[in-house]
Design a protein around this motif. Structure first.
Motif, short mmCIF file in Angstrom:
data_model
loop_
_atom_site.label_atom_id
_atom_site.label_comp_id
_atom_site.label_asym_id
_atom_site.label_seq_id
_atom_site.Cartn_x
_atom_site.Cartn_y
_atom_site.Cartn_z
N SER A 1 0.84 -1.20 0.00
CA SER A 1 0.00 0.00 0.00
C SER A 1 0.87 1.25 0.00
O SER A 1 0.60 2.23 -0.69
N SER B 1 1.07 6.11 3.36
CA SER B 1 -0.37 5.81 3.44
C SER B 1 -0.94 6.12 4.82
O SER B 1 -1.78 5.40 5.34
N ALA C 1 -5.82 3.63 5.78
CA ALA C 1 -5.30 2.39 5.19
C ALA C 1 -4.51 1.57 6.21
O ALA C 1 -4.68 0.35 6.30
N THR D 1 -6.67 -0.14 8.79
CA THR D 1 -7.26 -1.35 8.22
C THR D 1 -6.26 -2.50 8.20
O THR D 1 -6.57 -3.62 8.57
N TYR D 2 -5.01 -2.20 7.78
CA TYR D 2 -4.00 -3.26 7.77
C TYR D 2 -3.67 -3.73 9.17
O TYR D 2 -3.41 -4.91 9.38
N THR E 1 -2.08 -1.59 -6.45
CA THR E 1 -2.17 -2.08 -5.06
C THR E 1 -2.45 -0.93 -4.09
O THR E 1 -3.09 -1.13 -3.07
N SER E 2 -1.98 0.28 -4.44
CA SER E 2 -2.30 1.44 -3.59
C SER E 2 -3.73 1.92 -3.84
O SER E 2 -4.47 2.21 -2.91
N SER F 1 -6.38 -0.06 -2.10
CA SER F 1 -6.55 0.22 -0.67
C SER F 1 -7.30 1.53 -0.46
O SER F 1 -8.04 1.67 0.52
N GLU G 1 -10.97 0.84 -1.30
CA GLU G 1 -11.48 -0.06 -0.26
C GLU G 1 -11.87 0.71 1.01
O GLU G 1 -12.88 0.40 1.63
#
Ligand code: PHE
Length: 449
Positions: free
Chosen positions: A6, A217, A222, A225-226, A310-311, A314, A317
């Motif tokens: 991310s 990020s 983000a 969330t991770y 991929t960024s 996220s 999302e």
């Protein structure tokens, strides 16, 4: 690996080199590194910890943990939206460059043809239809992945793509620094020179700070969330060191890939070229590689597209998850596919203007004197992210309590040797730095007279 995926994106490869180029080179690098160590590290620990504590995304986490800052997740939601309105346009540019290099490779008419790197870029961004179509392609790919749910597939995919990107970047770096005249660029990056501070300290300082939040990020939900995906035994401190280290390393590498080449090929003026720096300079570098150039160009841009995707995933999302959670809270079940599609559509509705503006090349009206892309960038990484981080630091030190973070970090017998430093940073360094940044931004926007 996921957090690094991310973090590593267009911010590193597109943003870092040109921001360093337009903000004094070495001076920018120094401020950037200090900010990563003093601010980024602490905020990352906070975000990973509260995510793991609640097991929820940004909005859900603040709702669960705070009385007075329940709405803080909303700021993340808005930042994500604004970032995506220009991130998708840049992603589209990268697709156009992959296509152009493929065209050059097979000698087809959709290559760069006889045009120089500069005029190819200028004619592409001035073509509103093409820019909008490529933005749309990037947005559709992102939307489809988010509609399916962020699956294992993407993760294992990016696990191979990221190391490959690193290798490609190294190849470009080697070509860039061996171009005649490249030393000038290396000197610009690494030779101590704090002169730029004298002319505009606040500009260097707030640009470096915004870039740091964007690139890691942070203040965008983000990393919360991770954090919610982390195991209770995972070492948060180690993650908060490794992710910024990898991210910064890639950013500096991208700087070395772009800036020396810009000096070698275009003289000092090229280093100051702003948002278009990456595209023009790298195409120069690929052209200087002779017959193999288009092949390297094609592979390089495909990898950058993957890093950007991929960024972007996220980011979309974060917005999508908010609506899903909100429906959940009302006891309803929202359809992920429809929500993700509508979110992407509304991003696209704004991105159309950013694409059509073509970095200010098509005669579109500016916003407060800024071209559309710069305005969206400043709004998100310049104002909303620092504001979000400032409020997070206030929330943690005044309401939630630093010991609760320490408790989370220490679960599973993990040590937190840096706790005093961390606490000092959240209580004092972060607020002071961010107040200065916000002051600098408002001043830059001309809102403080
Ligand atoms: N860090 C990403 C980049 O450098 C962008 C991003 C920002 C992704 C915020 C997610 C959240 O490109």
């Amino acid at each position: 690996m996921a957090a690094t995926g991310s973090a590593v994106g267009l911010g590193n490869i597109w943003g870092f080199p040109y921001k360093m180029g337009t903000n004094g080179g070495f001076a920018f690098l120094v401020v950037y590194l200090i900010l990563v160590a003093l601010v980024g590290f602490a905020i990352l620990i906070v975000e990973l910890s509260i995510g793991r504590t609640t097991g929820k995304g940004a909005v859900g986490s603040y709702m669960a943990l705070s009385r007075r800052f329940k709405w803080l997740g909303w700021l993340a939601f808005l930042s994500a939206f604004f970032i995506m309105t220009f991130y998708s346009v840049l992603g589209g540019y990268c697709i156009r460059y992959a296509v152009a290099n493929f065209g050059d490779l097979i000698g087809a008419s959709f290559g760069t043809g006889e045009l120089s790197a500069g005029s190819f870029f200028a004619s592409f961004i001035a073509n509103q239809t093409a820019s909008i179509i490529y933005t749309l392609i990037f947005m559709i790919i992102t939307a489809v992945i988010v509609m399916k749910g962020v699956s294992e597939g993407i993760e294992s995919f990016s696990k191979t793509a990221m190391p490959l990107l690193f290798v490609m970047l190294l190849i470009v770096v080697i070509r860039s620094v061996t171009l005649p005249g490249a030393e000038e660029g290396l000197r610009f990056m690494f030779k101590p020179n704090l002169e730029p501070f004298k002319t505009d300290f606040f500009k260097v300082f707030s640009t470096a700070s915004g870039q740091m939040f964007f690139s890691l990020s942070l203040a965008m939900g983000a990393m919360i969330t991770y954090g919610s995906y982390l195991q209770k035994t995972d070492n948060i401190v180690r993650n908060a060191i490794l992710v910024p280290a990898a991210d910064t390393f890639i950013a500096i590498l991208a700087g070395i890939a772009v800036l020396p080449a810009a000096f070698a090929l275009g003289g000092e003026g090229a280093a100051m070229a702003g948002p278009k720096l990456l595209f023009i300079t790298l195409q120069h570098v690929f052209a200087s590689m002779g017959a193999t150039g288009p092949l390297f160009g094609l592979i390089f841009y495909i990898l950058v597209i993957i890093a950007a995707l991929t960024s972007a995933i996220s980011l979309v999302e974060v917005i999508t998850a908010f609506f899903l959670d909100a429906a959940d809270a009302r006891g309803k079940k929202a359809n992920r596919k429809i929500v993700a599609a509508l979110v992407s559509l509304s991003i696209m509705a704004v991105a159309v203007f950013v694409a059509a503006d073509g970095l200010g090349s098509t005669g579109f009206p500016t916003i407060m004197g800024y071209i559309w892309l710069d305005f969206m960038d400043l709004l998100s990484e310049g104002v909303m992210m620092p504001l979000g981080a400032l409020l997070t630091a206030i929330f943690i030190s005044m309401e939630y309590g630093l010991p609760n973070i320490a408790k989370e970090v220490r679960i599973g017998n993990n040590r937190f040797a840096s706790y005093s430093f961390f606490a000092f940073s959240v209580r004092f360094i972060v607020p002071v730095v961010l107040l200065l940044v916000l002051y600098g931004q408002l001043k830059g926007f001309g809102l403080l007279g």
